[in-house]
Write an enzyme that holds these catalytic residues in place. Sequence first.
Site, PDB file in Angstrom:
ATOM      1  N   HIS A  86       0.875  -1.170   0.000  1.00 23.64           N
ATOM      2  CA  HIS A  86       0.000   0.000   0.000  1.00 23.64           C
ATOM      3  C   HIS A  86       0.913   1.221   0.000  1.00 23.64           C
ATOM      4  O   HIS A  86       1.693   1.417   0.936  1.00 23.64           O
ATOM      5  CB  HIS A  86      -0.918  -0.016   1.229  1.00 23.64           C
ATOM      6  CG  HIS A  86      -1.954  -1.098   1.127  1.00 23.64           C
ATOM      7  ND1 HIS A  86      -2.395  -1.837   2.208  1.00 23.64           N
ATOM      8  CD2 HIS A  86      -2.640  -1.560   0.036  1.00 23.64           C
ATOM      9  CE1 HIS A  86      -3.300  -2.706   1.784  1.00 23.64           C
ATOM     10  NE2 HIS A  86      -3.467  -2.562   0.480  1.00 23.64           N
ATOM     11  N   GLU A  89       1.563   3.338   3.053  1.00 23.55           N
ATOM     12  CA  GLU A  89       2.018   2.709   4.290  1.00 23.55           C
ATOM     13  C   GLU A  89       3.525   2.534   4.151  1.00 23.55           C
ATOM     14  O   GLU A  89       4.004   1.570   3.562  1.00 23.55           O
ATOM     15  CB  GLU A  89       1.275   1.387   4.502  1.00 23.55           C
ATOM     16  CG  GLU A  89      -0.221   1.646   4.681  1.00 23.55           C
ATOM     17  CD  GLU A  89      -1.074   0.387   4.632  1.00 23.55           C
ATOM     18  OE1 GLU A  89      -0.543  -0.720   4.785  1.00 23.55           O
ATOM     19  OE2 GLU A  89      -2.298   0.541   4.428  1.00 23.55           O
ATOM     20  N   HIS A 216       2.977  -3.695   6.460  1.00 23.07           N
ATOM     21  CA  HIS A 216       1.947  -2.663   6.275  1.00 23.07           C
ATOM     22  C   HIS A 216       1.933  -1.687   7.441  1.00 23.07           C
ATOM     23  O   HIS A 216       2.772  -1.766   8.333  1.00 23.07           O
ATOM     24  CB  HIS A 216       0.564  -3.333   6.156  1.00 23.07           C
ATOM     25  CG  HIS A 216       0.355  -4.028   4.846  1.00 23.07           C
ATOM     26  ND1 HIS A 216      -0.546  -3.596   3.901  1.00 23.07           N
ATOM     27  CD2 HIS A 216       0.941  -5.129   4.322  1.00 23.07           C
ATOM     28  CE1 HIS A 216      -0.508  -4.394   2.852  1.00 23.07           C
ATOM     29  NE2 HIS A 216       0.381  -5.345   3.084  1.00 23.07           N
ATOM     30  N   GLU A 308       1.449  -5.397  10.561  1.00 25.33           N
ATOM     31  CA  GLU A 308       0.984  -4.012  10.644  1.00 25.33           C
ATOM     32  C   GLU A 308       1.886  -3.340  11.661  1.00 25.33           C
ATOM     33  O   GLU A 308       1.959  -3.778  12.814  1.00 25.33           O
ATOM     34  CB  GLU A 308      -0.479  -3.970  11.119  1.00 25.33           C
ATOM     35  CG  GLU A 308      -1.442  -4.738  10.223  1.00 25.33           C
ATOM     36  CD  GLU A 308      -1.779  -4.009   8.926  1.00 25.33           C
ATOM     37  OE1 GLU A 308      -1.444  -2.827   8.806  1.00 25.33           O
ATOM     38  OE2 GLU A 308      -2.357  -4.659   8.021  1.00 25.33           O
TER      39      GLU A 308
HETATM   40 ZN   LIG Z   1      -1.882  -2.061   4.149  1.00 25.97          ZN
END
Ligand SMILES: [Zn+2]
Length: 459
Positions: A86, A89, A216, A308
């Site tokens: 992404h 990110e 991410h 994350e």
């Molecule tokens: Zn992401």
Amino acid sequence: MPAPLPVFLRLLLLFKLVAPVTFRHHRYDELVRALYKVHNQCPDITRVYSIGRSAKGRLLYVLELSDYPGSHEPLEPEVKYVGNMHGNEVLGRELLLQLSEFLCEEFRSRNPRVLRLIQDTRIHILPSMNPDGYEVAAAQGPDMSGYLIGRNNANGVDLNRNFPDLNTYFYYNEKYGGPNHHLPLPDNWKSQVEPETRAVIQWMNAFNFILSANLHGGAVVANYPYDKSLEHRFQNPHRTSESLTPDDKLFKKLARVYSYAHGWMHQGWNCGDYFPDGITNGASWYSLSKGMQDFNYLHTNCFEITLELSCNKFPREEELEREWLGNREALIQFLEQVHQGIKGVVLDDNYNNLPGAVISVTGINHDVTSGEDGDYFRLLLPGTYTVTATAPGFNPETVSVTVGPAEPTLVNFQLKRITDQVYPVRRVPGGGPRSRGKVLSRTPKRKDTATKRQHRGPA
Ligand SMILES: [Zn+2]
């Protein structure tokens, strides 16, 4: 005419120009330069290569770290890190640059742990899977107001919803019978995915990756497969039901290794959300289809989790050093996790390598296959397992093997062409140097580059 700068200011400027500016965001050109800089500092253990191009034509660069860059060494596992899928990110992208530099520097200063890691592991680092999205996000900077600006690729597609959906196929096979691994791609898959996704799938097929993490931001938690929920009809909008793989215990351990080695992930409360131990099953958090981690598990030998790493998707530069220190140990420990379970070589009766042989573990409905050199890697938690190797045209061979807490146990197979129906069961004691030496003596690890298969990866 402006007054000349004071001497101390000139020195300061000079220092700023020549010293490595470590903790800052890197635009595309700077990222490429940073990768080549690591390569120039450690040319013997690194290689920079590209796996393809983004929608806007930017090359997707990978830095490889290995004691024999460019070659697969039999019995040496391949691992990968993917960042910035992404585009907005961005922490993973910067952490992976830091990691590349750190591994190179520590190797040069002969840090025994890093020496061992690079000697025993082939590491591939893709700092940015979505360089086009990054440039859009970076143009806004850390204080951007749009939470989603730059997330997608240049065609407006979310790359973590863009992989072929193999889950539905697997769930069907689990119920009615059918392959439990290496599920095939749909015939027209290339026309259904974005250039970045296509490049990554071809990369996955060019190397026998065993372990991977996809970095991410937007939360702080280690997320393990499946991401796709089985029970769409009963979805709770906030928490859906778990969707567990046959390797659930192993995936939970991999996720915990990261969260507990991380500075604060394991504490559970982060970014206003709570995840016990700092880990979560993907589907139980929120269900998503066509994600990359499910695809890794169902299409290849690779076990991937999704990390994350920050509440703020685009942290300010001042936060990067703290983030690096919070993630450094976890990034190393996670790579070390590839050295567990069992590995070995599958041979035929004439001592030829058997690529594509299937390695099954009784009780775990997910097989793995041997690579082009006949070598296989099966990540397993400590315990005793019944393991079977099969290949078309050969009698299967089954062994009982004990896996210890450290180092993979070596289990080689020599399959006989089908002539009789006797399947002997032999015992392989776990961990002992005697058994390891004995098994290894049949297939010594080849270190001579002359016989090595060159792996350049897709262009
Ligand atoms: Zn992401």
